[in-house]
Design a protein around this motif. Structure first.
Motif, PDB file in Angstrom:
ATOM      1  N   VAL A   1      18.854   1.253   8.933  1.00  0.00           N
ATOM      2  CA  VAL A   1      18.962   0.602  10.200  1.00  0.00           C
ATOM      3  C   VAL A   1      17.811  -0.311  10.495  1.00  0.00           C
ATOM      4  N   LEU A   2      18.152  -1.530  10.589  1.00  0.00           N
ATOM      5  CA  LEU A   2      17.214  -2.563  11.031  1.00  0.00           C
ATOM      6  C   LEU A   2      17.720  -2.979  12.369  1.00  0.00           C
ATOM      7  N   VAL A   3      17.886  -2.753  13.412  1.00  0.00           N
ATOM      8  CA  VAL A   3      18.706  -3.650  14.175  1.00  0.00           C
ATOM      9  C   VAL A   3      18.636  -3.210  15.644  1.00  0.00           C
ATOM     10  N   ILE A   4      18.672  -3.645  16.908  1.00  0.00           N
ATOM     11  CA  ILE A   4      19.117  -4.992  17.236  1.00  0.00           C
ATOM     12  C   ILE A   4      18.497  -5.396  18.553  1.00  0.00           C
TER      13      ILE A   4
ATOM     14  N   ALA B   1      20.593 -10.300  14.887  1.00  0.00           N
ATOM     15  CA  ALA B   1      21.852 -10.933  15.270  1.00  0.00           C
ATOM     16  C   ALA B   1      23.035 -10.025  14.967  1.00  0.00           C
ATOM     17  N   TYR B   2      24.074 -10.153  15.808  1.00  0.00           N
ATOM     18  CA  TYR B   2      25.359  -9.516  15.561  1.00  0.00           C
ATOM     19  C   TYR B   2      26.283 -10.539  14.916  1.00  0.00           C
TER      20      TYR B   2
ATOM     21  N   ALA C   1      25.360  -6.070  11.779  1.00  0.00           N
ATOM     22  CA  ALA C   1      24.100  -6.538  12.348  1.00  0.00           C
ATOM     23  C   ALA C   1      23.100  -6.775  11.228  1.00  0.00           C
ATOM     24  N   ILE C   2      22.351  -7.893  11.352  1.00  0.00           N
ATOM     25  CA  ILE C   2      21.383  -8.273  10.321  1.00  0.00           C
ATOM     26  C   ILE C   2      20.130  -8.829  11.000  1.00  0.00           C
TER      27      ILE C   2
ATOM     28  N   PHE D   1      25.172  -1.698   9.716  1.00  0.00           N
ATOM     29  CA  PHE D   1      23.839  -2.275   9.655  1.00  0.00           C
ATOM     30  C   PHE D   1      23.517  -2.638   8.212  1.00  0.00           C
ATOM     31  N   VAL D   2      23.078  -3.882   8.019  1.00  0.00           N
ATOM     32  CA  VAL D   2      22.818  -4.401   6.678  1.00  0.00           C
ATOM     33  C   VAL D   2      21.472  -5.103   6.686  1.00  0.00           C
ATOM     34  N   GLU D   3      20.747  -5.014   5.581  1.00  0.00           N
ATOM     35  CA  GLU D   3      19.412  -5.610   5.521  1.00  0.00           C
ATOM     36  C   GLU D   3      19.432  -7.130   5.490  1.00  0.00           C
TER      37      GLU D   3
END
Length: 242
Positions: free
Chosen positions: A9-12, A55-56, A69-70, A106-108
């Motif tokens: 999880v990077l996000v948001i 960003a979504y 989300a990235i 969630f994607v890097e």
């Protein structure tokens, strides 16, 4: 390290929602909760909502639409992109958007080429290593906080510190807020052990990149957040010391 957390999880943090669409326009992503990092996904971006650091994206893959989300990057609506891995979260609430996503992945990061670049596999937050490497190199050795220790002392004897509270002072090199109801703060103090130069702290506190901060937190080893992802070491329940 059991498994690297290449795609955690990077996000948001988003400033603003544009033209919110009905849920019926989007189908759930039909992939397992954990996705092989070797699986290549080909997507087309239908909608981009960006602001701040992340960003979504609403995307289409094999005629199915879903949200992902990235970290913020230059992408084009209608463009074709690729990514590997990712982690699906259900009923995720974005505080910034005041919106609950029934399911989001969630994607890097995404790329324009199908080819996957080789990445270092040396710690529990490898998805951040390329992005913060230069920043870490610029961090000069920071004096210890009162009753504190340096990062190299912790990393070189982590089993002895497991379960104990320690005080670390360092420079904030990366922040991810509002993930799993936690803020994720990465700090470096100019010391290192076995090529590891930073540590992740989970906290309810707010910090900004570039700040020099002092955290007190509990040392946790081999932390499993589910989805097959395990941290070798991190500081939990971090509290800022003024």
């Amino acid at each position: 390290m059991k498994k690297n957390i290449n795609y955690i999880v990077l996000v948001i943090s988003i400033l603003l929602v544009v033209s919110c669409k009905e849920k019926s326009n989007y189908s759930k992503i039909e992939t397992p909760q954990t996705d092989s990092k070797t699986t290549v996904h080909k997507i087309v971006i239908d909608e981009f909502i960006g602001g701040g650091t992340y960003a979504y994206l609403n995307v289409t893959e094999n005629n199915e639409s879903y949200w992902m989300a990235i970290p913020i990057m230059d992408v084009k609506e209608g463009g074709t992109y690729y990514y590997n891995g990712g982690m699906v979260m259900k009923d995720f609430k974005s505080e910034q958007l005041n919106r609950v996503f029934e399911e989001i992945i969630f994607v890097e990061g995404i790329r324009t080429s199908e080819e996957l670049m080789a990445k270092p596999q040396n710690d529990g937050h490898n998805h951040t290593q390329n992005a913060i490497a230069d920043v870490v190199e610029e961090v000069v050795k920071i004096e210890k906080a009162a009753n504190g220790i340096h990062l190299n002392e912790l990393l070189s004897n982590k089993k002895a510190f497991a379960g104990k509270e320690v005080i670390l002072k360092g420079k904030v090199i990366k922040v991810n807020n509002g993930i799993m109801e936690k803020n994720w703060v990465h700090i470096a103090d100019g010391t290192q052990f076995a090529d590891k130069k930073s540590i992740t702290i989970t906290t309810q506190e707010l910090a900004k990149v570039g700040d020099v901060v002092t955290f007190k937190g509990k040392v946790t080893l081999e932390k499993d957040f589910g989805y097959g992802y395990v941290y070798d070491i991190l500081l939990e329940e971090g509290k800022l010391i003024k």
